[in-house]
Design an enzyme around this catalytic site. Structure first.
Site, PDB file in Angstrom:
ATOM      1  N   SER A   1      86.546  17.652  12.340  1.00 18.14           N
ATOM      2  CA  SER A   1      85.943  18.737  13.120  1.00 18.14           C
ATOM      3  C   SER A   1      87.001  19.643  13.744  1.00 18.14           C
ATOM      4  CB  SER A   1      85.023  18.159  14.199  1.00 18.14           C
ATOM      5  OG  SER A   1      85.751  17.406  15.144  1.00 18.14           O
TER       6      SER A   1
ATOM      7  N   HIS B   1      87.747  22.086  11.119  1.00 14.97           N
ATOM      8  CA  HIS B   1      86.679  23.078  11.022  1.00 14.97           C
ATOM      9  C   HIS B   1      86.830  24.142  12.117  1.00 14.97           C
ATOM     10  CE1 HIS B   1      84.004  19.760   9.047  1.00 14.97           C
ATOM     11  NE2 HIS B   1      84.920  20.221   8.220  1.00 14.97           N
TER      12      HIS B   1
END
Length: 354
Positions: A41, A44
């Protein structure tokens, strides 16, 4: 202090920055961050397509450990110098209905480190004392940077699934969470653990086998259900752990699980499914969602890691100082490291065991 900060929501809005040192509130602890794991994450967010809501500017990092250097007046149970690991729920309304029954991990008002509250990719971090757990003596500090994903996997495999000794378990996706799910399914007594991925995941299958996988598959996903049936009594897997980062893997999970079996979905997949859910009905499949973790899970995981950390240590393929954060991110993105761990207080601390 130095920190890895996301400044905006567009791609490439992450950089090393200088911030004021945090000050503790009455219920907070300030930790000198010793190890901070890099999560998918975080990648991301770096690329501008976060997995969940982000409020920049924010210090990245929700997988971290450190040493207590200051504490608020109402903090009990932690002393200066203690090594601690942190949960991710930075802000929780402890009076909400979900929090009052211990399910603060799924409270809609929860705010996590590294997205809406400053996280652990910094030299210091402010953490509510309720988030902290002691890192056992004898555990290398660098391991403290990957305890959080173990807690995610433990919640998926031990808390949200019902694996019994001898069961056939399929794990979809050999990322860090999938590999740790494999490990925990093996420890839970699964008779066979099949880890499946893409051809590009072949380099990770050595880790899968070391963590307890009895079979691996990086070929055609459509062949996976037949492999699961061949490993079992012809009916398929008792449990499928979907740890892949794409929605389409859920279709594979429905095909591979046996009638009356279960699917635990722990991997995020933002794409539309574009598939029928009728197999859930026809096969009476139990589907379990899984997100984050809670205090009992963390206590169990800290004890487990304290006894078996050497089994997961090889997952850490890159470690380095905070100023080389981009190297750690790129190592994970390229697949050369399953896990990267930043060491904000210097690499000399990485192997410290107390």
């Amino acid at each position: 202090m130095r920190a890895v900060v996301q400044h905006g929501l567009e791609p490439d809005q992450v950089s090393l920055a200088i911030l004021d040192d945090p000050e503790p509130g009455e219920d907070d602890v300030i930790i000198e961050v010793l190890a901070a794991g890099v999560c998918g994450s975080d990648l991301h967010q770096w690329h501008g397509h976060p997995s969940w809501a982000v409020e920049p500017p924010v210090v990245l990092g929700h997988e971290f450990c450190g040493r207590v250097v200051a504490a608020g007046d109402r903090v009990a149970g932690f002393q200066l110098g203690d090594r601690v690991v942190s949960e991710t729920a930075a802000h929780v309304d402890m009076h909400s209905p979900l929090a009052r029954v211990g399910s603060y991990n799924i409270d809609p008002e929860r705010r996590g480190f590294g997205t809406r509250v400053n996280g652990g990719m910094a030299e210091r971090a402010r953490v509510p004392a309720r988030c902290l757990h002691h890192l056992p003596d004898g555990v290398p500090t660098v391991i403290g940077g990957i305890v959080e994903p173990v807690a995610v996997a433990y919640n998926a495999v031990v808390v949200r699934s019902a694996i019994k000794p001898g069961d056939i378990v399929v794990v979809l996706g050999p990322g860090p969470i999938g590999l740790l799910c494999c490990w925990l399914a093996h420890l839970a007594g699964a008779g066979e653990v099949l880890v499946a991925g893409l051809p590009s995941d072949e380099s990770r299958m050595g880790h899968a086998k070391a963590l307890g996988a009895t079979f691996t598959h990086t070929g055609d996903p459509e062949a996976l259900p037949d492999i699961a049936r061949d490993l079992s009594d012809g009916l398929g897997a008792h449990t499928v752990i979907d740890a892949a980062g794409v929605s389409a893997s859920f279709v594979t999970a429905m095909d591979a699980v046996r009638p009356g079996g279960s699917i635990t979905k722990v991997g995020w997949g933002p794409q539309p499914l574009n598939a029928s859910l009728d197999p859930i009905v026809a096969k009476a499949i139990t589907v379990n969602g899984c997100f984050s973790h809670t205090w009992p899970t963390w206590e169990a995981v800290v004890g487990l890691v304290g006894r078996r950390f050497d089994e997961i240590m090889p997952m850490i393929g890159w470690r380095g100082p905070l100023e080389h954060w981009i190297d750690g991110f790129e190592a994970m993105e390229s697949g050369t490291a399953v896990k990267s761990v930043l060491l904000p207080s210097g690499v000399a601390e990485a192997d410290s065991i107390s």
